[in-house]
Write a protein that holds these residues in place. Structure first.
Motif, PDB file in Angstrom:
ATOM      1  N   UNK A  49      61.441  51.178  -5.505  1.00 55.52           N
ATOM      2  CA  UNK A  49      60.789  50.231  -4.576  1.00 55.52           C
ATOM      3  C   UNK A  49      59.632  49.460  -5.202  1.00 55.52           C
ATOM      4  N   UNK A  50      59.048  49.974  -6.285  1.00 49.29           N
ATOM      5  CA  UNK A  50      57.913  49.295  -6.918  1.00 49.29           C
ATOM      6  C   UNK A  50      58.411  48.214  -7.883  1.00 49.29           C
ATOM      7  N   UNK A  51      57.902  46.989  -7.708  1.00 43.64           N
ATOM      8  CA  UNK A  51      58.292  45.890  -8.590  1.00 43.64           C
ATOM      9  C   UNK A  51      57.858  46.158 -10.029  1.00 43.64           C
ATOM     10  N   UNK A  52      56.697  46.815 -10.189  1.00 42.58           N
ATOM     11  CA  UNK A  52      56.223  47.119 -11.542  1.00 42.58           C
ATOM     12  C   UNK A  52      57.183  48.055 -12.266  1.00 42.58           C
ATOM     13  N   UNK A  53      57.709  49.026 -11.544  1.00 39.15           N
ATOM     14  CA  UNK A  53      58.659  49.969 -12.156  1.00 39.15           C
ATOM     15  C   UNK A  53      59.959  49.244 -12.509  1.00 39.15           C
ATOM     16  N   UNK A  54      60.426  48.386 -11.614  1.00 38.57           N
ATOM     17  CA  UNK A  54      61.653  47.634 -11.901  1.00 38.57           C
ATOM     18  C   UNK A  54      61.450  46.719 -13.115  1.00 38.57           C
ATOM     19  N   UNK A  55      60.268  46.100 -13.158  1.00 39.08           N
ATOM     20  CA  UNK A  55      59.978  45.229 -14.305  1.00 39.08           C
ATOM     21  C   UNK A  55      59.942  46.045 -15.590  1.00 39.08           C
ATOM     22  N   UNK A  56      59.304  47.196 -15.538  1.00 40.07           N
ATOM     23  CA  UNK A  56      59.243  48.085 -16.701  1.00 40.07           C
ATOM     24  C   UNK A  56      60.645  48.480 -17.147  1.00 40.07           C
ATOM     25  N   UNK A  57      61.510  48.812 -16.184  1.00 45.92           N
ATOM     26  CA  UNK A  57      62.878  49.215 -16.521  1.00 45.92           C
ATOM     27  C   UNK A  57      63.630  48.060 -17.193  1.00 45.92           C
ATOM     28  N   UNK A  89      65.727  39.177  -7.684  1.00 46.03           N
ATOM     29  CA  UNK A  89      64.707  40.083  -7.166  1.00 46.03           C
ATOM     30  C   UNK A  89      63.549  39.279  -6.565  1.00 46.03           C
ATOM     31  N   UNK A  90      62.843  39.889  -5.623  1.00 49.19           N
ATOM     32  CA  UNK A  90      61.697  39.215  -4.996  1.00 49.19           C
ATOM     33  C   UNK A  90      60.583  38.954  -6.001  1.00 49.19           C
ATOM     34  N   UNK A  91      60.479  39.800  -7.026  1.00 47.22           N
ATOM     35  CA  UNK A  91      59.437  39.654  -8.033  1.00 47.22           C
ATOM     36  C   UNK A  91      59.890  38.694  -9.134  1.00 47.22           C
ATOM     37  N   UNK A  92      59.076  37.679  -9.404  1.00 45.25           N
ATOM     38  CA  UNK A  92      59.410  36.732 -10.459  1.00 45.25           C
ATOM     39  C   UNK A  92      59.425  37.410 -11.828  1.00 45.25           C
ATOM     40  N   UNK A  93      58.527  38.370 -12.022  1.00 49.66           N
ATOM     41  CA  UNK A  93      58.470  39.072 -13.306  1.00 49.66           C
ATOM     42  C   UNK A  93      59.748  39.874 -13.533  1.00 49.66           C
ATOM     43  N   UNK A 126      73.799  34.485 -11.634  1.00 49.36           N
ATOM     44  CA  UNK A 126      73.189  33.615 -12.641  1.00 49.36           C
ATOM     45  C   UNK A 126      73.107  32.176 -12.147  1.00 49.36           C
ATOM     46  N   UNK A 127      74.194  31.684 -11.571  1.00 53.98           N
ATOM     47  CA  UNK A 127      74.194  30.316 -11.043  1.00 53.98           C
ATOM     48  C   UNK A 127      73.206  30.197  -9.882  1.00 53.98           C
ATOM     49  N   UNK A 128      73.170  31.221  -9.029  1.00 53.54           N
ATOM     50  CA  UNK A 128      72.217  31.200  -7.906  1.00 53.54           C
ATOM     51  C   UNK A 128      70.784  31.136  -8.426  1.00 53.54           C
ATOM     52  N   UNK A 129      70.491  31.906  -9.474  1.00 56.45           N
ATOM     53  CA  UNK A 129      69.151  31.897 -10.055  1.00 56.45           C
ATOM     54  C   UNK A 129      68.819  30.525 -10.648  1.00 56.45           C
ATOM     55  N   UNK A 130      69.772  29.957 -11.367  1.00 53.66           N
ATOM     56  CA  UNK A 130      69.549  28.641 -11.973  1.00 53.66           C
ATOM     57  C   UNK A 130      69.239  27.587 -10.909  1.00 53.66           C
ATOM     58  N   UNK A 131      69.956  27.641  -9.792  1.00 53.69           N
ATOM     59  CA  UNK A 131      69.724  26.673  -8.717  1.00 53.69           C
ATOM     60  C   UNK A 131      68.377  26.901  -8.043  1.00 53.69           C
ATOM     61  N   UNK A 132      67.999  28.168  -7.874  1.00 55.29           N
ATOM     62  CA  UNK A 132      66.699  28.457  -7.275  1.00 55.29           C
ATOM     63  C   UNK A 132      65.564  27.981  -8.181  1.00 55.29           C
ATOM     64  N   UNK A 133      65.748  28.176  -9.490  1.00 55.74           N
ATOM     65  CA  UNK A 133      64.723  27.722 -10.438  1.00 55.74           C
ATOM     66  C   UNK A 133      64.603  26.204 -10.415  1.00 55.74           C
ATOM     67  N   UNK A 134      65.735  25.526 -10.272  1.00 49.48           N
ATOM     68  CA  UNK A 134      65.715  24.069 -10.214  1.00 49.48           C
ATOM     69  C   UNK A 134      64.909  23.596  -9.006  1.00 49.48           C
ATOM     70  N   UNK A 135      65.149  24.259  -7.859  1.00 47.57           N
ATOM     71  CA  UNK A 135      64.374  23.919  -6.660  1.00 47.57           C
ATOM     72  C   UNK A 135      62.905  24.281  -6.859  1.00 47.57           C
TER      73      UNK A 135
END
Length: 681
Positions: A49-57, A89-93, A126-135
């Motif tokens: 549940x922790x974004x920091x742990x997910x980022x670390x992983x 993921x909700x966390x950008x990192x 991947x395509x969903x992420x690319x489109x979100x980044x474009x927006x």
């Protein structure tokens, strides 16, 4: 060599910043024990549940995936399906480190792993992420989102990693390219490309990706509307002269060449000239001098930095004397950035000069590769042309008469007037020739003594080899007069001979040998067709061929026997050459009878046909080496080899060539029997 698609993955994988503990090597990422248990533990942490742990992983997985031996353990535990959701993921990192991990997986895992990634449906998130980044880029115009503890733009960094994943999977998987077309990814990546003036790393990733997806992709052409062309054109016309921007323009020029069918016919000539102008600007830069200059600049910069840090440390010592131990562990003052937390697309930020030289060498290599493809456009590939040409010559020569001296060597391929004019207007042949020289010895010495710069030696050698391959293509498609006439070709022959024979030891590097022998072969064919006297001595010729025939590379062996055939056919028309022709004939006979490759054996037979086609000296030499009885004895052996080895080992084109050789062998034997008065009635 020319038309074949060069598969290239990003050579410098993503290096995650991640939480500080990930960089320190603590935890699973730093373990040397059971890779499987480490993989399982890290993949499990992706659900934390922790974004920091997910980022670390994600960061730890990313580090481990840079090591090929660690990849199977992750693949067995379905790493693609585990990391895929992390892209959204909700966390950008977390998004950035997950994309970086997938980038490393695709870059270090190779083609099979990329195929597996597409099969596991990495393209959907991947395509969903690319489109979100474009927006997100549009939102950032108003309120930029900065990454934690850095001044970098999160959305652009995430997009950069995602584009690299896209590039790698599209490089080797047709389904990924189809998804790119269907999902309108072109518009998305062009949006990123517009950031070229402020984020050249992101623009370069997009440019690499575009060059990949535009190659042999007719379904994408309709997506290149006026707006898309305008984006590419604006960057190609930009005047920024850093090496990275030179590379950017070169890559985009290659993409425009790939989509040239979308350009109105009225603009074709100007567009092709613009493309080759960009290539000319890439090639005109002296890479050796650039290495020397940039290394001096790096040394000076590091010296000044060290002096500044020494002064600062003295000040810090005084200031810190009043601080307690806990205060010393706080963040560094503003303006100081921890280098271990830097994320750089190609190289760390303290390697700016090295990054520039690397970009220049990539630009020059790319320009040379595209010029080869421009010369080979809509014609047989380089290797196919080489294989077909020799057989066609022999067949033509057999069907005419031996008394006429045989057929002409390879005639030039068809080159469009627009390409030919642009090549000459931009002095491309001259610049290609300059790049065929060995790398600057001072630059090589500098790189040899600097571990981080040492890989540039290989890159400089690669540029030389690409230039030789490019020279080969130019020779095949250009008229002798356009190249500068007989004297220029003779000087070129001396130059190529010097490349081979000026070194203390005979060159054994396969890529160089293939490139230089291909260029020599094309040059000698051109010179022979115009009756221009050759410059290689018989001793040099035999030295080259005796060394080349032991190469494990079939193309090198094909080239050297072809060179021998061309030179021998010229010598056969000159008086008092029987002894040299005997030496050549014995060599070619041995290759035909003993080489493990039927393609090489067939080329050696073709060369024999050319050498002993006509002339008193050739007839005399043929009798002395007992050419006719040797070929009659070998004929059934060659037929048996074709029957046994042909199917399954060779392509349809190669088998067609070999069938022609077999037919020509029968005709040549009949011709030799006629010469000796031995033909039966």
């Amino acid at each position: 060599m020319g038309k074949s698609k060069a598969k290239r993955f990003r050579s410098a994988p993503f290096s995650p910043a991640g939480p500080q503990r990930a960089a320190s090597g603590e935890g699973p990422a730093g373990e040397d024990g059971d890779g499987g248990s480490s993989a399982a533990e890290l993949l499990e942490k992706l659900q934390h549940p922790s974004a920091d742990v997910r980022e670390f992983a994600c960061a730890s997985i990313s580090k481990m995936l840079q090591q090929k031996h660690a990849i199977p353990a992750f693949l067995q535990r379905d790493v693609v399906r585990c990391l895929g959701p992390m892209l959204l993921d909700q966390s950008l990192a977390v998004r950035e480190t997950a994309a970086g991990a997938l980038r490393n997986l695709s870059a270090c895992g190779g083609f099979e792993v990329c195929d597996d990634m597409v099969t596991k449906d990495i393209m959907t998130p991947l395509v969903a992420l690319l489109k979100e980044c474009s927006a997100g880029l549009e939102a950032n115009e108003v309120s930029p989102m900065k990454c934690k503890d850095t001044k970098k733009n999160c959305v652009e960094d995430i997009a950069n990693e995602a584009v690299n994943v896209l590039w790698n999977v599209c490089e080797c998987n047709g389904t990924a390219v189809s998804v790119f077309n269907k999902e309108g990814c072109l518009d998305v990546v062009l949006q990123y490309l517009k950031k070229f003036s402020t984020n050249v790393d992101l623009a370069l990733s997009v440019a690499h990706c575009l060059q990949t997806v535009t190659e042999d992709n007719p379904d994408l052409l309709s997506s290149f509307n006026a707006s898309a062309h305008q984006v590419l054109e604006s960057i190609m016309l930009s005047q920024d002269n850093t090496m990275e921007h030179i590379l950017l323009r070169t890559l985009l020029a290659g993409s425009v060449w790939n989509i040239k069918d979308t350009i109105p016919s009225s603009s074709q000539a100007s567009t092709i000239n613009a493309i080759l102008k960009i290539f000319s600007e890439s090639l005109v830069v002296d890479a050796g001098e650039t290495v020397i200059h940039m290394k001096e600049a790096e040394t000076q910069r590091l010296k000044l930095t060290a002096e500044a840090e020494t002064e600062e440390n003295v000040g810090d010592t005084i200031d810190n004397s009043v601080l307690n131990e806990d205060d010393e562990m706080e963040e560094p003052p503003k303006g100081k950035v921890k280098r271990e937390n830097d994320i750089s697309d190609l190289l760390p930020s303290d390697k700016w000069e090295l990054k520039q030289v690397t970009a220049l060498l990539m630009a020059q290599q790319t320009a040379l590769e595209i010029i080869v493809n421009m010369c080979c456009s809509e014609d047989p590939s380089d290797d196919e042309w080489e294989e077909l040409s020799s057989s066609d010559e022999s067949d033509l020569f057999m069907e005419n008469s031996y008394d006429e001296g045989g057929g002409q060597p390879m005639s030039p391929l068809c080159l469009s007037a627009e390409v030919h004019a642009a090549l000459m207007n931009n002095l491309i042949p001259k610049k290609i020739l300059e790049k065929t020289a060995f790398p600057n010895s001072v630059a090589v010495d500098i790189c040899t003594h600097s571990p981080s710069w040492k890989p540039l030696i290989r890159k400089m050698n690669t540029v030389q080899c690409r230039a030789l391959t490019c020279l080969h293509s130019i020779l095949l498609v250009s008229d002798v007069d356009c190249l500068g006439g007989a004297s220029t070709l003779q000087s070129l022959a001396q130059h190529l001979s010097q490349l081979v024979f000026s070194q203390p030891e005979f060159p054994t590097h396969t890529e160089f040998l293939e490139a230089v022998t291909s260029a020599m072969r094309a040059l000698l064919q051109t010179m022979a067709s115009k009756n221009i006297s050759q410059c290689m001595t018989p001793e040099q010729l035999m030295t080259l061929c005796e060394a080349g025939i032991h190469s494990g590379n079939i193309s090198v062996r094909v080239n050297v026997v072809s060179i021998l055939g061309i030179a021998g056919s010229v010598l056969a028309k000159i008086e008092d050459t029987a002894e040299t022709l005997k030496m050549i004939g014995k060599f070619l006979l041995e290759v035909a009878m003993k080489d493990s490759s039927l393609v090489v054996a067939g080329e050696a037979l073709d060369a024999l046909f050319d050498v002993f086609a006509d002339g008193t000296e050739a007839e005399k030499a043929a009798v002395q080496i007992k050419l006719l009885p040797a070929l009659k004895e070998f004929q059934p052996v060659f037929k048996i080899r074709m029957r046994k080895e042909g199917k399954g080992q060779y392509s349809t084109d190669q088998l067609c060539v070999l069938d022609n050789v077999k037919m020509n062998l029968r005709r040549f034997i009949a011709y030799q029997e006629t010469l000796g008065g031995k033909k039966t009635t």
